[in-house]
Design a protein around this motif. Structure first.
Motif, PDB file in Angstrom:
ATOM      1  N   ASP A 130     -12.768 -10.279 -32.024  1.00  0.00           N
ATOM      2  CA  ASP A 130     -12.812 -11.076 -33.256  1.00  0.00           C
ATOM      3  C   ASP A 130     -11.707 -12.145 -33.240  1.00  0.00           C
ATOM      4  OD1 ASP A 130     -10.470  -9.681 -33.785  1.00  0.00           O
ATOM      5  OD2 ASP A 130     -11.327  -8.468 -35.401  1.00  0.00           O
ATOM      6  N   ASP A 131     -11.448 -12.764 -34.383  1.00  0.00           N
ATOM      7  CA  ASP A 131     -10.488 -13.867 -34.458  1.00  0.00           C
ATOM      8  C   ASP A 131      -9.036 -13.428 -34.576  1.00  0.00           C
ATOM      9  OD1 ASP A 131     -12.492 -15.706 -34.251  1.00  0.00           O
ATOM     10  OD2 ASP A 131     -12.643 -16.083 -36.413  1.00  0.00           O
ATOM     11  N   TYR A 132      -8.784 -12.157 -34.811  1.00  0.00           N
ATOM     12  CA  TYR A 132      -7.408 -11.685 -34.982  1.00  0.00           C
ATOM     13  C   TYR A 132      -6.688 -11.539 -33.656  1.00  0.00           C
ATOM     14  CZ  TYR A 132      -7.957 -10.652 -39.929  1.00  0.00           C
ATOM     15  OH  TYR A 132      -8.152 -10.772 -41.279  1.00  0.00           O
ATOM     16  N   LEU A 133      -5.377 -11.662 -33.709  1.00  0.00           N
ATOM     17  CA  LEU A 133      -4.526 -11.289 -32.585  1.00  0.00           C
ATOM     18  C   LEU A 133      -4.029  -9.878 -32.870  1.00  0.00           C
ATOM     19  CD1 LEU A 133      -2.331 -14.498 -32.129  1.00  0.00           C
ATOM     20  CD2 LEU A 133      -4.320 -13.807 -30.775  1.00  0.00           C
ATOM     21  N   GLU A 134      -3.964  -9.047 -31.838  1.00  0.00           N
ATOM     22  CA  GLU A 134      -3.444  -7.692 -31.989  1.00  0.00           C
ATOM     23  C   GLU A 134      -2.325  -7.484 -30.988  1.00  0.00           C
ATOM     24  OE1 GLU A 134      -4.836  -3.052 -31.432  1.00  0.00           O
ATOM     25  OE2 GLU A 134      -6.326  -4.524 -32.086  1.00  0.00           O
ATOM     26  N   PHE A 135      -1.243  -6.886 -31.464  1.00  0.00           N
ATOM     27  CA  PHE A 135      -0.091  -6.605 -30.616  1.00  0.00           C
ATOM     28  C   PHE A 135       0.334  -5.162 -30.810  1.00  0.00           C
ATOM     29  CE2 PHE A 135       0.094 -11.122 -31.581  1.00  0.00           C
ATOM     30  CZ  PHE A 135       0.235 -11.666 -30.318  1.00  0.00           C
ATOM     31  N   ASP A 136       0.652  -4.510 -29.705  1.00  0.00           N
ATOM     32  CA  ASP A 136       1.213  -3.168 -29.731  1.00  0.00           C
ATOM     33  C   ASP A 136       2.706  -3.326 -29.467  1.00  0.00           C
ATOM     34  OD1 ASP A 136       1.311  -0.368 -29.837  1.00  0.00           O
ATOM     35  OD2 ASP A 136       1.141  -0.239 -27.665  1.00  0.00           O
ATOM     36  N   TYR A 137       3.522  -3.016 -30.466  1.00  0.00           N
ATOM     37  CA  TYR A 137       4.976  -3.162 -30.372  1.00  0.00           C
ATOM     38  C   TYR A 137       5.647  -1.804 -30.253  1.00  0.00           C
ATOM     39  CZ  TYR A 137       5.244  -8.048 -32.089  1.00  0.00           C
ATOM     40  OH  TYR A 137       5.153  -9.404 -32.256  1.00  0.00           O
ATOM     41  N   LEU A 138       6.698  -1.747 -29.462  1.00  0.00           N
ATOM     42  CA  LEU A 138       7.669  -0.656 -29.525  1.00  0.00           C
ATOM     43  C   LEU A 138       8.984  -1.335 -29.874  1.00  0.00           C
ATOM     44  CD1 LEU A 138       8.417   2.310 -29.266  1.00  0.00           C
ATOM     45  CD2 LEU A 138       8.961   1.866 -26.863  1.00  0.00           C
ATOM     46  N   VAL A 139       9.482  -1.074 -31.084  1.00  0.00           N
ATOM     47  CA  VAL A 139      10.709  -1.714 -31.542  1.00  0.00           C
ATOM     48  C   VAL A 139      11.800  -0.668 -31.706  1.00  0.00           C
ATOM     49  CG1 VAL A 139       9.487  -3.584 -32.717  1.00  0.00           C
ATOM     50  CG2 VAL A 139      10.104  -1.528 -33.999  1.00  0.00           C
ATOM     51  N   LEU A 140      13.025  -1.149 -31.724  1.00  0.00           N
ATOM     52  CA  LEU A 140      14.166  -0.295 -32.027  1.00  0.00           C
ATOM     53  C   LEU A 140      14.685  -0.689 -33.400  1.00  0.00           C
ATOM     54  CD1 LEU A 140      16.041  -0.374 -28.594  1.00  0.00           C
ATOM     55  CD2 LEU A 140      14.419   1.349 -29.448  1.00  0.00           C
ATOM     56  N   LEU A 141      14.709   0.283 -34.314  1.00  0.00           N
ATOM     57  CA  LEU A 141      15.255   0.057 -35.647  1.00  0.00           C
ATOM     58  C   LEU A 141      16.652   0.667 -35.705  1.00  0.00           C
ATOM     59  CD1 LEU A 141      12.212   0.938 -37.958  1.00  0.00           C
ATOM     60  CD2 LEU A 141      12.926  -1.304 -37.115  1.00  0.00           C
ATOM     61  N   HIS A 142      17.601  -0.102 -36.204  1.00  0.00           N
ATOM     62  CA  HIS A 142      18.965   0.397 -36.393  1.00  0.00           C
ATOM     63  C   HIS A 142      19.056   0.920 -37.815  1.00  0.00           C
ATOM     64  CE1 HIS A 142      23.551  -0.574 -36.542  1.00  0.00           C
ATOM     65  NE2 HIS A 142      23.312   0.703 -36.495  1.00  0.00           N
ATOM     66  N   GLU A 143      19.379   2.199 -37.958  1.00  0.00           N
ATOM     67  CA  GLU A 143      19.593   2.788 -39.272  1.00  0.00           C
ATOM     68  C   GLU A 143      21.100   2.818 -39.486  1.00  0.00           C
ATOM     69  OE1 GLU A 143      20.006   4.252 -42.662  1.00  0.00           O
ATOM     70  OE2 GLU A 143      20.636   5.769 -41.228  1.00  0.00           O
ATOM     71  N   PHE A 144      21.587   1.931 -40.373  1.00  0.00           N
ATOM     72  CA  PHE A 144      23.023   1.703 -40.512  1.00  0.00           C
ATOM     73  C   PHE A 144      23.786   2.906 -41.051  1.00  0.00           C
ATOM     74  CE2 PHE A 144      21.706  -2.575 -39.865  1.00  0.00           C
ATOM     75  CZ  PHE A 144      22.800  -3.203 -39.298  1.00  0.00           C
TER      76      PHE A 144
END
Length: 178
Positions: A130-144
């Motif tokens: 379809d017209d959407y872009l799809e991305f599979d992310y692995l991110v790092l979140l910093h929990e302060f």
């Protein structure tokens, strides 16, 4: 304090446009309600922006057309790199990750947490019909508060006319955890 409901915060803040070099800012007010006892409920957020945000239509369409025209799906790692550098062509992927991570943070925040996107560890474009872009992310979140660095997986759909949608997200075990 709202009896038997939760804690409500009234905020005045300044939003900074991260896409501009001239440090464009706009005032915002917000009310945030954290519900008592229900840590699975996202906080209620109501906000007002004083003025108008700048349009990103041109940049969005350029990024969209570039991603749609790739012969093979894009894969990138470590945004920013260990020196804090983000190549210009990867800036839109980082901004998309920030928007998606903002949703994840909102859904999983409590009064006792403070998450911020630290790094895109890996992003992989997923082929779609379809017209959407799809991305599979692995991110790092910093929990302060705890100083934890938390890996988080996000599946993100995006279209310049329809915005960002996080279709799937989950906290991942840290390296060495099972």
């Amino acid at each position: 304090d709202i009896d038997n409901v939760g804690h409500k915060y009234h905020l005045k803040l300044v939003l900074e446009d991260i896409t501009e070099q001239d440090c464009y800012t706009i005032n915002c007010t917000a009310e945030i309600l954290y519900h008592l006892g229900n840590t699975n409920a996202a906080p209620d957020v109501h906000f007002e922006i004083e003025g108008e945000l700048k349009s990103t239509d041109e940049q969005d369409n350029m990024f969209y057309n570039r991603m749609k025209s790739l012969k093979t799906e894009l894969v990138a790692e470590n945004i920013p790199d260990s020196r804090g550098h983000v190549p210009a062509e990867l800036q839109p992927l980082r901004r998309l990750a920030r928007a998606a991570a903002g949703y994840v943070v909102w859904q999983h925040s409590t009064e006792d947490t403070r998450y911020e996107l630290a790094q895109v560890q890996r992003v992989r474009q997923v082929k779609r019909s379809d017209d959407y872009l799809e991305f599979d992310y692995l991110v790092l979140l910093h929990e302060f508060v705890s100083q934890e660095i938390i890996p988080w997986q996000m599946t993100v759909l995006w279209h310049p006319e329809h915005g960002v949608k996080v279709t799937q997200n989950s906290r991942q075990p840290r390296h060495g955890e099972h």
